[in-house]
Design an enzyme around this catalytic site. Structure first.
Site, PDB file in Angstrom:
ATOM      1  CG  HIS A 142     -10.104 -60.226  74.822  1.00 42.41           C
ATOM      2  ND1 HIS A 142     -10.375 -60.540  76.131  1.00 42.41           N
ATOM      3  CD2 HIS A 142      -9.898 -58.889  74.790  1.00 42.41           C
ATOM      4  CE1 HIS A 142     -10.333 -59.442  76.858  1.00 42.41           C
ATOM      5  NE2 HIS A 142     -10.042 -58.426  76.069  1.00 42.41           N
ATOM      6  CD  GLU A 143      -9.865 -56.418  71.644  1.00 37.14           C
ATOM      7  OE1 GLU A 143     -10.761 -55.560  71.804  1.00 37.14           O
ATOM      8  OE2 GLU A 143      -8.922 -56.550  72.430  1.00 37.14           O
ATOM      9  CG  HIS A 146     -14.150 -56.303  74.926  1.00 39.70           C
ATOM     10  ND1 HIS A 146     -14.452 -56.215  76.264  1.00 39.70           N
ATOM     11  CD2 HIS A 146     -12.826 -56.573  74.866  1.00 39.70           C
ATOM     12  CE1 HIS A 146     -13.359 -56.412  76.981  1.00 39.70           C
ATOM     13  NE2 HIS A 146     -12.360 -56.650  76.144  1.00 39.70           N
TER      14      HIS A 146
END
Length: 170
Positions: A142-143, A146
């Site tokens: 998820h990070e 980003h």
């Protein structure tokens, strides 16, 4: 297929710009109202000048300063080789130019974040002791998403606005 990705990227950048404008506009508007109530029209001018300076200076804040603010420590390869391999594989799949550095944030709060720029990013993780390997892979993916989507500037801006609204009262 490439055209769809370019169009989606363009929409994403426009959405990020709109969010940044709303965040900054809302913050400057609220500060201007407070300054007007306290100092009159001169207060509004000071807030607008301060907002402009903050907008110009904010993207240039070094990643190392943000990491220091969180108390993040570099996570060496020997301390978590599996975690480093996981981040390397995720970064390669995401097509990042470099593998993000891993940092450990000594906190009980379950939190993960990414900061920096796409070519120079660091992932902080206070979740290492509380998640399974599969769960941690999901958080790291998820990070990294980003980072790949260039969301880091708007996320840092949102964090700054949040911190400013929670400053200790005198």
């Amino acid at each position: 297929m490439e055209q769809i990705d370019l169009a989606a990227q363009r929409r994403h950048k426009l959405r990020n710009a709109a969010q940044a404008l709303l965040l900054l506009g809302g913050m400057v508007g609220m500060l201007a109202l407070c300054a007007w109530l306290v100092a009159g029209p001169a207060g509004i001018v000071w807030v607008l000048v301060g907002g402009l300076v903050a907008l110009v200076m904010r993207p240039k804040v070094p990643t190392s300063w943000m990491l220091r603010m969180y108390g993040a420590q570099p996570l060496p390869l020997h301390a978590a080789p599996g975690l480093h391999r996981m981040v390397e594989a995720l970064a390669r799949r995401a097509g990042l130019p470099r593998v993000p550095a891993l940092y450990y944030v000594p906190t009980r709060m379950l939190n993960a974040f990414a900061l920096g720029r796409r070519d120079d990013a660091a992932i902080g993780d206070g979740l290492v002791r509380n998640l399974t390997g599969r769960e941690l892979a999901g958080v790291l993916a998820h990070e990294i998403s980003h980072i790949r989507s260039d969301d880091l500037w708007i996320m840092t801006l949102a964090d700054t606005v949040g911190r400013l609204t929670h400053l200790p009262r005198a």
